[in-house]
Design a protein around this motif. Structure first.
Motif, PDB file in Angstrom:
ATOM      1  N   ILE A 193       0.872  -1.173   0.000  1.00  0.00           N
ATOM      2  CA  ILE A 193       0.000   0.000   0.000  1.00  0.00           C
ATOM      3  C   ILE A 193       0.908   1.221   0.000  1.00  0.00           C
ATOM      4  O   ILE A 193       1.664   1.439   0.946  1.00  0.00           O
ATOM      5  CB  ILE A 193      -0.948   0.014   1.211  1.00  0.00           C
ATOM      6  N   ALA A 194       0.867   1.992  -1.079  1.00  0.00           N
ATOM      7  CA  ALA A 194       1.732   3.154  -1.247  1.00  0.00           C
ATOM      8  C   ALA A 194       0.954   4.423  -0.936  1.00  0.00           C
ATOM      9  O   ALA A 194      -0.066   4.700  -1.567  1.00  0.00           O
ATOM     10  CB  ALA A 194       2.276   3.207  -2.673  1.00  0.00           C
ATOM     11  N   LEU A 195       1.427   5.202   0.034  1.00  0.00           N
ATOM     12  CA  LEU A 195       0.776   6.445   0.435  1.00  0.00           C
ATOM     13  C   LEU A 195       1.616   7.626  -0.023  1.00  0.00           C
ATOM     14  O   LEU A 195       2.821   7.678   0.233  1.00  0.00           O
ATOM     15  CB  LEU A 195       0.592   6.488   1.951  1.00  0.00           C
TER      16      LEU A 195
ATOM     17  N   ALA B  33       5.206  -8.218  -9.577  1.00  0.00           N
ATOM     18  CA  ALA B  33       4.283  -9.268  -9.154  1.00  0.00           C
ATOM     19  C   ALA B  33       3.563  -8.901  -7.856  1.00  0.00           C
ATOM     20  O   ALA B  33       2.547  -9.517  -7.514  1.00  0.00           O
ATOM     21  CB  ALA B  33       5.035 -10.589  -8.963  1.00  0.00           C
ATOM     22  N   LEU B  34       4.078  -7.917  -7.133  1.00  0.00           N
ATOM     23  CA  LEU B  34       3.412  -7.488  -5.907  1.00  0.00           C
ATOM     24  C   LEU B  34       2.112  -6.767  -6.251  1.00  0.00           C
ATOM     25  O   LEU B  34       2.041  -5.982  -7.199  1.00  0.00           O
ATOM     26  CB  LEU B  34       4.310  -6.534  -5.117  1.00  0.00           C
ATOM     27  N   GLY B  35       1.074  -7.027  -5.469  1.00  0.00           N
ATOM     28  CA  GLY B  35      -0.134  -6.227  -5.598  1.00  0.00           C
ATOM     29  C   GLY B  35       0.128  -4.816  -5.116  1.00  0.00           C
ATOM     30  O   GLY B  35       0.923  -4.615  -4.186  1.00  0.00           O
ATOM     31  N   LEU B  36      -0.507  -3.837  -5.719  1.00  0.00           N
ATOM     32  CA  LEU B  36      -0.266  -2.442  -5.353  1.00  0.00           C
ATOM     33  C   LEU B  36      -1.584  -1.707  -5.157  1.00  0.00           C
ATOM     34  O   LEU B  36      -2.463  -1.742  -6.020  1.00  0.00           O
ATOM     35  CB  LEU B  36       0.550  -1.742  -6.445  1.00  0.00           C
ATOM     36  N   VAL B  37      -1.713  -1.042  -3.997  1.00  0.00           N
ATOM     37  CA  VAL B  37      -2.849  -0.180  -3.678  1.00  0.00           C
ATOM     38  C   VAL B  37      -2.290   1.214  -3.412  1.00  0.00           C
ATOM     39  O   VAL B  37      -1.307   1.367  -2.688  1.00  0.00           O
ATOM     40  CB  VAL B  37      -3.624  -0.696  -2.452  1.00  0.00           C
ATOM     41  N   VAL B  38      -2.925   2.227  -3.989  1.00  0.00           N
ATOM     42  CA  VAL B  38      -2.408   3.597  -3.950  1.00  0.00           C
ATOM     43  C   VAL B  38      -3.383   4.516  -3.220  1.00  0.00           C
ATOM     44  O   VAL B  38      -4.599   4.404  -3.400  1.00  0.00           O
ATOM     45  CB  VAL B  38      -2.181   4.126  -5.384  1.00  0.00           C
ATOM     46  N   SER B  39      -2.839   5.432  -2.400  1.00  0.00           N
ATOM     47  CA  SER B  39      -3.663   6.482  -1.796  1.00  0.00           C
ATOM     48  C   SER B  39      -2.755   7.613  -1.330  1.00  0.00           C
ATOM     49  O   SER B  39      -1.555   7.599  -1.580  1.00  0.00           O
ATOM     50  CB  SER B  39      -4.502   5.934  -0.641  1.00  0.00           C
ATOM     51  N   GLY B  40      -3.357   8.602  -0.668  1.00  0.00           N
ATOM     52  CA  GLY B  40      -2.580   9.727  -0.172  1.00  0.00           C
ATOM     53  C   GLY B  40      -2.226  10.735  -1.236  1.00  0.00           C
ATOM     54  O   GLY B  40      -1.362  11.584  -1.024  1.00  0.00           O
ATOM     55  N   ILE B  41      -2.893  10.680  -2.403  1.00  0.00           N
ATOM     56  CA  ILE B  41      -2.688  11.649  -3.467  1.00  0.00           C
ATOM     57  C   ILE B  41      -4.048  12.170  -3.906  1.00  0.00           C
ATOM     58  O   ILE B  41      -5.049  11.478  -3.766  1.00  0.00           O
ATOM     59  CB  ILE B  41      -1.925  11.046  -4.660  1.00  0.00           C
ATOM     60  N   SER B  42      -4.068  13.380  -4.441  1.00  0.00           N
ATOM     61  CA  SER B  42      -5.345  13.986  -4.826  1.00  0.00           C
ATOM     62  C   SER B  42      -5.782  13.597  -6.223  1.00  0.00           C
ATOM     63  O   SER B  42      -6.963  13.510  -6.517  1.00  0.00           O
ATOM     64  CB  SER B  42      -5.255  15.512  -4.726  1.00  0.00           C
ATOM     65  N   SER B  43      -4.818  13.375  -7.112  1.00  0.00           N
ATOM     66  CA  SER B  43      -5.140  12.982  -8.480  1.00  0.00           C
ATOM     67  C   SER B  43      -3.904  12.357  -9.089  1.00  0.00           C
ATOM     68  O   SER B  43      -2.788  12.495  -8.570  1.00  0.00           O
ATOM     69  CB  SER B  43      -5.597  14.183  -9.313  1.00  0.00           C
ATOM     70  N   LEU B  44      -4.103  11.682 -10.203  1.00  0.00           N
ATOM     71  CA  LEU B  44      -3.016  11.008 -10.891  1.00  0.00           C
ATOM     72  C   LEU B  44      -3.391  10.910 -12.363  1.00  0.00           C
ATOM     73  O   LEU B  44      -4.397  10.286 -12.705  1.00  0.00           O
ATOM     74  CB  LEU B  44      -2.800   9.608 -10.310  1.00  0.00           C
ATOM     75  N   PRO B  45      -2.597  11.548 -13.253  1.00  0.00           N
ATOM     76  CA  PRO B  45      -2.977  11.539 -14.663  1.00  0.00           C
ATOM     77  C   PRO B  45      -3.156  10.146 -15.243  1.00  0.00           C
ATOM     78  O   PRO B  45      -4.034   9.922 -16.070  1.00  0.00           O
ATOM     79  CB  PRO B  45      -1.797  12.282 -15.324  1.00  0.00           C
ATOM     80  N   ASP B  46      -2.311   9.193 -14.816  1.00  0.00           N
ATOM     81  CA  ASP B  46      -2.428   7.824 -15.327  1.00  0.00           C
ATOM     82  C   ASP B  46      -3.071   6.903 -14.295  1.00  0.00           C
ATOM     83  O   ASP B  46      -2.732   5.730 -14.184  1.00  0.00           O
ATOM     84  CB  ASP B  46      -1.056   7.280 -15.736  1.00  0.00           C
ATOM     85  N   GLY B  47      -4.014   7.453 -13.556  1.00  0.00           N
ATOM     86  CA  GLY B  47      -4.626   6.713 -12.459  1.00  0.00           C
ATOM     87  C   GLY B  47      -5.382   5.474 -12.889  1.00  0.00           C
ATOM     88  O   GLY B  47      -5.618   4.579 -12.070  1.00  0.00           O
ATOM     89  N   ASP B  48      -5.763   5.374 -14.158  1.00  0.00           N
ATOM     90  CA  ASP B  48      -6.548   4.229 -14.608  1.00  0.00           C
ATOM     91  C   ASP B  48      -5.779   2.923 -14.511  1.00  0.00           C
ATOM     92  O   ASP B  48      -6.378   1.849 -14.505  1.00  0.00           O
ATOM     93  CB  ASP B  48      -7.016   4.445 -16.054  1.00  0.00           C
ATOM     94  N   ARG B  49      -4.462   2.994 -14.445  1.00  0.00           N
ATOM     95  CA  ARG B  49      -3.698   1.743 -14.380  1.00  0.00           C
ATOM     96  C   ARG B  49      -3.390   1.320 -12.946  1.00  0.00           C
ATOM     97  O   ARG B  49      -2.696   0.333 -12.732  1.00  0.00           O
ATOM     98  CB  ARG B  49      -2.399   1.869 -15.177  1.00  0.00           C
TER      99      ARG B  49
END
Length: 336
Positions: free
Chosen positions: A111-113, A127-143
């Motif tokens: 989990i990346a903050l 191969a690690l699962g990745l969960v993202v948060s702690g950011i307001s927006s991300l241009p390539d957020g769809d991936r």
């Protein structure tokens, strides 16, 4: 570290005492700055030798920002109910060492903050699962899979209608390079709430200032409101925000925001993260990845929110903010 060594020497015949001291040590260590970029903090303990399938990466910053991250981590711990390793990141961490440490711990999901957490996570084993948060927006957020810090427009519009039911149009100045994804959600939310959305695109500060001036000149305070999204271009704190709040006060136009700080400065209300509940939601996403469910692609808007209300602004706009209405807000300014 003396406290940690003392704990390790406790006899296994005192499990309750051991568990209590472990929790105390973990709570104390969470408040201390680490001594290096890869000093993990065990924020939820379990039996020795238990797997640690989730790691949390977050920037090593001082309070009050650090507390935001530790509150999110606390919610993740509560939801997962298993041992979690939190890694405060120095500005230039040794990612090879970090990757090796995660492999030793048997980590399956990261989990990346914050943007730094995401930047480091993207250098690790894919191969690690990745969960993202702690950011307001991300241009390539769809991936990516995760939850951003921008409140769901549907929640903002619902709160607006409860406070100012006469509003029929919401004006928003935004940078499409940052928030095009948010405006897609906002258009649908506005339609569902019977609101006309009036989006105005600005790619720089000067364009944003001109658009605000023309928007206020044409605004009807009986039916219009202004939304301040999380947008570094169009909601500049130094120049744009004072201009907007001054014009809004003079013209009695409701302004609502995606930033808690704007309530203190004069915005009518804002929605902002409930950090512990956000952590719980991130824990749910991590558990889904660990059970090999198909990941939810794309950053979700924030739905774990608290609400702040400016009582002085409400009174200025003729909104009766009595005790019943106030109970729906976690923060009131000024304090009644």
């Amino acid at each position: 570290m003396a406290g940690r060594r003392a704990i390790d020497k406790l006899a296994p015949t005192a499990p309750e005492r051991r568990a209590l001291l472990l929790r105390l040590c973990a709570a104390l260590s969470a408040t201390l700055a680490p001594h290096g970029p890869l000093r993990a903090q065990t924020l939820l303990t379990s039996e020795p030798g238990a797997p640690r399938p989730v790691a949390i990466l977050f920037p090593d910053l001082a309070d009050p920002v650090r507390k935001v991250f530790t509150d999110i981590i606390g919610g993740i711990e509560e939801q997962l109910r298993q041992r979690v390793q939190a890694w405060p990141l120095a500005p230039a961490p040794d990612t090879a060492e970090l990757g090796a440490a995660l492999r030793r711990q048997g980590v399956r999901v990261v989990i990346a903050l914050g943007r730094q957490g995401l930047k480091v996570a993207e250098t690790l084993d894919p191969a690690l699962g990745l969960v993202v948060s702690g950011i307001s927006s991300l241009p390539d957020g769809d991936r990516h899979t995760g939850i951003c810090l921008s409140p769901d427009p549907a929640l903002l519009f619902a709160r607006l209608r409860s406070l100012a039911p006469s509003v029929r149009r919401v004006i928003v100045v935004y940078n499409p390079q940052q928030n095009d994804w948010l405006l897609r959600l906002a258009r649908e939310a506005a339609r569902l709430h019977g609101i006309e959305l009036a989006p105005l695109e600005a790619l720089d500060l000067a364009a944003a200032a001109r658009l605000y001036q023309s928007a206020f000149a044409a605004a009807d305070n009986r039916r219009d409101a202004l939304w301040l999204p999380t947008d570094a271009t169009t909601v500049d704190e130094t120049t744009i925000l004072p201009l907007v709040l001054r014009e809004a006060w003079d013209r009695a136009v409701p302004v609502f925001s995606s930033s808690f700080l704007h309530v203190r400065k004069g915005a009518l209300f804002a929605l902002y993260p409930n950090n512990t509940e956000l952590g719980r939601s991130l824990g749910n996403l991590a558990m889904a990845l660990m059970t090999d469910e198909p990941p939810q692609r794309g950053l979700l808007p924030l739905r774990d929110v608290c609400a702040g209300l400016n009582l002085r602004t409400a009174s200025h706009l003729g909104i009766a903010a009595g005790p019943a209405l106030q109970r729906g807000f976690q923060f009131l300014y000024p304090e009644p």
